[in-house]
Design a protein around this motif. Structure first.
Motif, PDB file in Angstrom:
ATOM      1  N   ASP A  83      70.325  29.118  -2.688  1.00 18.54           N
ATOM      2  CA  ASP A  83      69.061  30.066  -2.315  1.00 18.54           C
ATOM      3  C   ASP A  83      68.172  29.313  -1.648  1.00 18.54           C
ATOM      4  O   ASP A  83      67.979  28.240  -2.313  1.00 18.54           O
ATOM      5  CB  ASP A  83      69.117  30.678  -3.555  1.00 18.54           C
ATOM      6  N   LYS A  84      67.714  29.865  -0.931  1.00 13.44           N
ATOM      7  CA  LYS A  84      65.881  29.644   0.145  1.00 13.44           C
ATOM      8  C   LYS A  84      64.895  30.086  -0.774  1.00 13.44           C
ATOM      9  O   LYS A  84      64.940  32.111  -1.338  1.00 13.44           O
ATOM     10  CB  LYS A  84      66.008  29.808   1.399  1.00 13.44           C
ATOM     11  N   THR A  85      64.011  29.576  -1.055  1.00 10.27           N
ATOM     12  CA  THR A  85      62.625  29.923  -1.765  1.00 10.27           C
ATOM     13  C   THR A  85      61.630  29.305  -1.152  1.00 10.27           C
ATOM     14  O   THR A  85      61.584  28.968  -0.354  1.00 10.27           O
ATOM     15  CB  THR A  85      62.739  29.585  -3.670  1.00 10.27           C
ATOM     16  N   LEU A  86      60.967  30.883  -1.047  1.00 16.76           N
ATOM     17  CA  LEU A  86      59.339  30.164  -0.041  1.00 16.76           C
ATOM     18  C   LEU A  86      58.647  29.726  -0.866  1.00 16.76           C
ATOM     19  O   LEU A  86      58.413  30.794  -1.710  1.00 16.76           O
ATOM     20  CB  LEU A  86      59.583  31.781   0.632  1.00 16.76           C
ATOM     21  N   LYS A  87      57.748  28.939  -0.822  1.00 18.86           N
ATOM     22  CA  LYS A  87      56.974  28.546  -1.028  1.00 18.86           C
ATOM     23  C   LYS A  87      55.199  28.446  -0.232  1.00 18.86           C
ATOM     24  O   LYS A  87      55.341  28.481   0.896  1.00 18.86           O
ATOM     25  CB  LYS A  87      56.810  26.713  -1.624  1.00 18.86           C
ATOM     26  N   LYS A 137      53.817  28.476   4.467  1.00 16.16           N
ATOM     27  CA  LYS A 137      54.814  29.019   3.627  1.00 16.16           C
ATOM     28  C   LYS A 137      55.348  28.662   4.243  1.00 16.16           C
ATOM     29  O   LYS A 137      55.881  28.642   5.241  1.00 16.16           O
ATOM     30  CB  LYS A 137      54.683  30.576   4.063  1.00 16.16           C
ATOM     31  N   GLU A 162      60.137  27.047   3.107  1.00 13.47           N
ATOM     32  CA  GLU A 162      61.487  27.690   2.674  1.00 13.47           C
ATOM     33  C   GLU A 162      61.962  26.123   2.007  1.00 13.47           C
ATOM     34  O   GLU A 162      62.080  25.347   3.143  1.00 13.47           O
ATOM     35  CB  GLU A 162      62.417  28.259   4.043  1.00 13.47           C
ATOM     36  N   GLU A 163      62.167  26.830   0.477  1.00 17.76           N
ATOM     37  CA  GLU A 163      62.771  25.550  -0.076  1.00 17.76           C
ATOM     38  C   GLU A 163      63.618  25.642  -0.485  1.00 17.76           C
ATOM     39  O   GLU A 163      63.913  26.756  -0.935  1.00 17.76           O
ATOM     40  CB  GLU A 163      61.889  24.368  -0.685  1.00 17.76           C
ATOM     41  N   ASP A 164      65.414  24.527  -0.351  1.00 16.56           N
ATOM     42  CA  ASP A 164      66.549  24.404  -1.031  1.00 16.56           C
ATOM     43  C   ASP A 164      65.857  24.646  -2.907  1.00 16.56           C
ATOM     44  O   ASP A 164      65.500  24.098  -2.850  1.00 16.56           O
ATOM     45  CB  ASP A 164      67.097  23.971  -0.447  1.00 16.56           C
ATOM     46  N   SER A 165      66.944  26.101  -3.104  1.00 12.03           N
ATOM     47  CA  SER A 165      66.742  25.417  -4.714  1.00 12.03           C
ATOM     48  C   SER A 165      68.234  25.705  -4.691  1.00 12.03           C
ATOM     49  O   SER A 165      68.730  26.485  -4.580  1.00 12.03           O
ATOM     50  CB  SER A 165      65.875  26.691  -5.309  1.00 12.03           C
ATOM     51  N   TYR A 186      70.859  25.986  -8.115  1.00 10.96           N
ATOM     52  CA  TYR A 186      71.324  25.968  -9.543  1.00 10.96           C
ATOM     53  C   TYR A 186      72.682  26.402  -9.765  1.00 10.96           C
ATOM     54  O   TYR A 186      73.615  27.034  -9.138  1.00 10.96           O
ATOM     55  CB  TYR A 186      70.281  27.047 -10.097  1.00 10.96           C
TER      56      TYR A 186
END
Length: 159
Positions: free
Chosen positions: A97-101, A80, A82-85, A87
């Motif tokens: 926002d940080k999204t968990l991939k 898992k 955490e990546e920056d997204s 928009y």
């Protein structure tokens, strides 16, 4: 002039057993339980398994039993990250926002948490005994063998 063709599949070694484990333990805790119940000596490698094209890394424990010519490997199937997204929410504001991939070492088996890979040269490992010992550990939900030939991404298991 004769044309020679070299097939890479001819050199791939399938002489290992693969056991899938479902459990919600941390990797170090599972390694401790395996060491305790199976009499192993798994130790975490200083470097994890890193896949640059997948941008993921997986925890990796290994023990080379030189007396019995067996190499035991415990590898996580889940990473898992955490990546920056970024928009745009309009013309004036940008939000970070940080999204968990979630990435999987073997994408065909997404529900598996860990794999045990047993590479034995003289085929002296009793698979049924290992499975019964694993299923007697209360923290492990289930464990079963996986046929490595039926996995599409088996090249990820070469370490």
């Amino acid at each position: 002039m004769a044309l020679h063709k070299l097939l890479v599949d001819d050199y791939y070694d399938d002489d290992y057993k693969l056991i899938a484990i479902h459990c919600r333990l941390e990797d170090y805790r599972l390694a401790y339980l395996l060491n305790k119940n199976l009499g192993l000596n798994l130790a975490r490698n200083p470097k994890d398994l890193d896949f640059k094209y997948l941008t993921s890394s997986y925890s990796f424990f290994e023990w080379n039993n030189e007396a019995e010519y067996v190499t035991w490997s415990l590898v996580s199937n889940i990473c898992k990250k955490e990546e920056d997204s970024m928009y745009s929410a309009g013309t004036l504001f940008e939000t970070n926002d940080k999204t968990l991939k979630t990435f999987h070492l073997i994408p065909e088996l997404k529900r598996v948490d860990f794999f045990i890979k047993i590479s034995d040269e003289i085929q002296n490992v009793n698979e049924n005994l290992i499975l019964s010992t694993l299923q007697s550990i209360p923290q492990i939900i289930t464990s079963y063998t996986v046929n490595p030939l039926k996995i599409k991404s088996k090249d990820h298991l070469i370490f």
